[in-house]
Design an enzyme around this catalytic site. Structure first.
Site, PDB file in Angstrom:
ATOM      1  CB  CYS A 113      -1.053 103.597  72.241  1.00  0.00           C
ATOM      2  SG  CYS A 113       0.012 104.055  73.628  1.00  0.00           S
TER       3      CYS A 113
ATOM      4  CB  CYS B  13      -3.951 105.609  79.682  1.00  0.00           C
ATOM      5  SG  CYS B  13      -2.139 105.667  79.732  1.00  0.00           S
TER       6      CYS B  13
ATOM      7  CD  GLU C 275      -7.930 110.187  63.675  1.00  0.00           C
ATOM      8  OE1 GLU C 275      -8.994 110.260  63.045  1.00  0.00           O
ATOM      9  OE2 GLU C 275      -7.884 110.164  64.920  1.00  0.00           O
TER      10      GLU C 275
ATOM     11  CB  CYS D 133      -1.100 117.297  67.754  1.00  0.00           C
ATOM     12  SG  CYS D 133      -1.273 115.851  68.816  1.00  0.00           S
TER      13      CYS D 133
HETATM   14  N1  SAH Z   1       1.513 108.546  74.982  1.00  0.00           N
HETATM   15  C1  SAH Z   1       1.842 109.912  75.293  1.00  0.00           C
HETATM   16  C2  SAH Z   1       1.254 110.939  74.335  1.00  0.00           C
HETATM   17  C3  SAH Z   1      -0.213 110.823  73.968  1.00  0.00           C
HETATM   18  S1  SAH Z   1      -1.539 111.663  74.588  1.00  0.00           S
HETATM   19  C4  SAH Z   1       1.401 110.239  76.697  1.00  0.00           C
HETATM   20  O1  SAH Z   1       0.728 109.427  77.323  1.00  0.00           O
HETATM   21  O2  SAH Z   1       1.783 111.291  77.205  1.00  0.00           O
HETATM   22  C5  SAH Z   1      -1.371 113.272  75.101  1.00  0.00           C
HETATM   23  C6  SAH Z   1      -2.114 113.519  76.419  1.00  0.00           C
HETATM   24  O3  SAH Z   1      -3.553 113.345  76.322  1.00  0.00           O
HETATM   25  C7  SAH Z   1      -1.654 112.562  77.520  1.00  0.00           C
HETATM   26  O4  SAH Z   1      -1.386 113.292  78.687  1.00  0.00           O
HETATM   27  C8  SAH Z   1      -2.871 111.694  77.700  1.00  0.00           C
HETATM   28  O5  SAH Z   1      -2.895 111.078  78.955  1.00  0.00           O
HETATM   29  C9  SAH Z   1      -3.993 112.677  77.485  1.00  0.00           C
HETATM   30  N2  SAH Z   1      -5.316 112.050  77.295  1.00  0.00           N
HETATM   31  C10 SAH Z   1      -5.577 110.813  76.877  1.00  0.00           C
HETATM   32  N3  SAH Z   1      -6.920 110.595  76.836  1.00  0.00           N
HETATM   33  C11 SAH Z   1      -7.509 111.740  77.246  1.00  0.00           C
HETATM   34  C12 SAH Z   1      -8.860 112.167  77.395  1.00  0.00           C
HETATM   35  N4  SAH Z   1      -9.872 111.340  77.103  1.00  0.00           N
HETATM   36  N5  SAH Z   1      -9.092 113.413  77.821  1.00  0.00           N
HETATM   37  C13 SAH Z   1      -8.063 114.265  78.101  1.00  0.00           C
HETATM   38  N6  SAH Z   1      -6.770 113.933  77.950  1.00  0.00           N
HETATM   39  C14 SAH Z   1      -6.490 112.683  77.541  1.00  0.00           C
END
Ligand code: SAH
Length: 343
Positions: free
Chosen positions: A109, A113, A89, A102
């Site tokens: 991934c 997290c 996406e 974006c």
């Molecule tokens: N892998 C990279 C880029 C992807 S996500 C990274 O971790 O930075 C971009 C941002 O969205 C990251 O800061 C991530 O932690 C955040 N993110 C992920 N899940 C989220 C959620 N459910 N709500 C808000 N932000 C979120």
């Protein structure tokens, strides 16, 4: 050979190998990258017999649009199909004055997290440079912004520093003035904090802006939320951030997802301000985008504002990220393609 995977220098070599001069490479590069053309027959400034020969020798690949969802706020999410059938996406986030694309860097991934849906997929595979740049090409074409300035954030699916070479090659392809001519200052690479990748990034001549997904102020808390912290601790990560050549005009963004009752106390805010105290930093707060299966909740606006106030009072630059496209599941952490989880 897929010409959309080649940098301009590589394209020159590929054409030289069949006896074509350099200016043909510049022409082709413009058609492919600036105009988003995938069919040689549309290249009007190339003689017909040469177009036919190019079509026999080469092809122009890239992602194709499977579905377009438009949010009530104008955010547009593209579901794209790759040539091997995998899906990713990409998102267009309209705003004034900035337009932002974006894009994804991996299918799925590996970072896992705790609050992110993409992490649930596991890593399926890396995207190629052509697939990463191809998302921008498609977004620019679909939105009619090919000739206009736009920002690119590497914040879609995937961890960009886990796919370092393809990501950097894609950026060089996007920077090329015969292509979209994107300025490095309009690109932001968001990373969970892969310290080895940040070391390499510090050496890049055209370093994009960097955003670090910090999300916690103690190793104990970050170990749980962002598992890579078990390998590289907060101190190591921040020491490496200090080595990035951000100069005096730029700042490193620290993203901080706010999870109710987990990392959103005034105490956390004070620790965060202290951690970033001597750095060219700014904090971007991301109130959680909740989703089924994510075991956290979003704090109230009052709590978010109180957290921001503590940071601001401590002299830290802080903003709260507007959540865009939540109704079409296009918001941060909501990108997931069902049915292709790692098996
Ligand atoms: N892998 C990279 C880029 C992807 S996500 C990274 O971790 O930075 C971009 C941002 O969205 C990251 O800061 C991530 O932690 C955040 N993110 C992920 N899940 C989220 C959620 N459910 N709500 C808000 N932000 C979120």
């Amino acid at each position: 050979m897929d010409l959309a995977e080649l940098s301009r220098a590589e394209l020159e070599q590929a054409l030289a190998a069949i006896g074509l001069p350099r200016f043909r490479a510049a022409q082709l590069y413009r058609w492919i990258h600036r105009r988003g053309v995938t069919d040689f027959s549309a290249m009007r400034n190339i003689p017909a017999d040469l177009r036919a020969r190019l079509a026999r020798e080469f092809r122009i690949g890239g992602p194709a649009i499977l579905r377009t969802d438009v949010s009530t706020d104008g955010t547009t999410k593209l579901l794209l199909k790759l040539e091997d059938g995998r899906e990713i996406e990409s998102v267009y986030i309209p705003d004034t004055p900035n337009q932002t694309f974006c894009v994804s860097t991996q299918v799925g991934c590996a970072m896992a997290c705790g609050f992110c849906l993409t992490g649930r997929m596991g890593l399926v595979r890396n995207l190629s440079a052509g697939e990463i740049a191809g998302q921008v090409r498609l977004l620019a074409r679909e939105t009619g912004l090919s000739g206009a300035p736009f920002n690119i954030v590497l914040m879609g699916m995937g961890e960009p520093l886990h796919n370092y070479d393809a990501v950097m090659k894609a950026l060089r392809m996007l920077y090329d003035e015969e292509g979209l001519g994107v300025h490095p200052k309009r690109v932001t690479l968001s990373t969970v904090g892969v310290v080895s990748g940040l070391e390499r990034l510090a050496q890049e001549p055209d370093m994009p802006n960097v955003a670090i997904s910090l999300h916690a102020t103690t190793d104990e808390a970050r170990d749980k939320l962002v598992p890579i912290n078990r390998k590289w601790k907060i101190r190591q990560l921040l020491d490496q951030c200090r080595q990035l050549p951000v100069g005096t005009r730029r700042r490193i963004t620290f993203e901080y997802v706010l999870l109710e009752g987990v990392n959103d106390t005034p105490e956390d805010a004070r620790r965060l301000a202290k951690l970033l105290g001597n750095m060219r930093a700014k904090v971007n707060l991301l109130p959680l985008n909740a989703a089924p299966g994510i075991p956290f909740s979003r704090p109230s606006d009052d709590r978010v504002n109180a957290f921001a106030r503590v940071l601001a009072d401590a002299g830290t630059i802080v903003s709260v990220r507007k959540s865009r496209g939540r109704d079409i599941r296009a918001a941060c952490g909501q990108l997931i393609v069902e049915g292709q989880q790692k098996t």
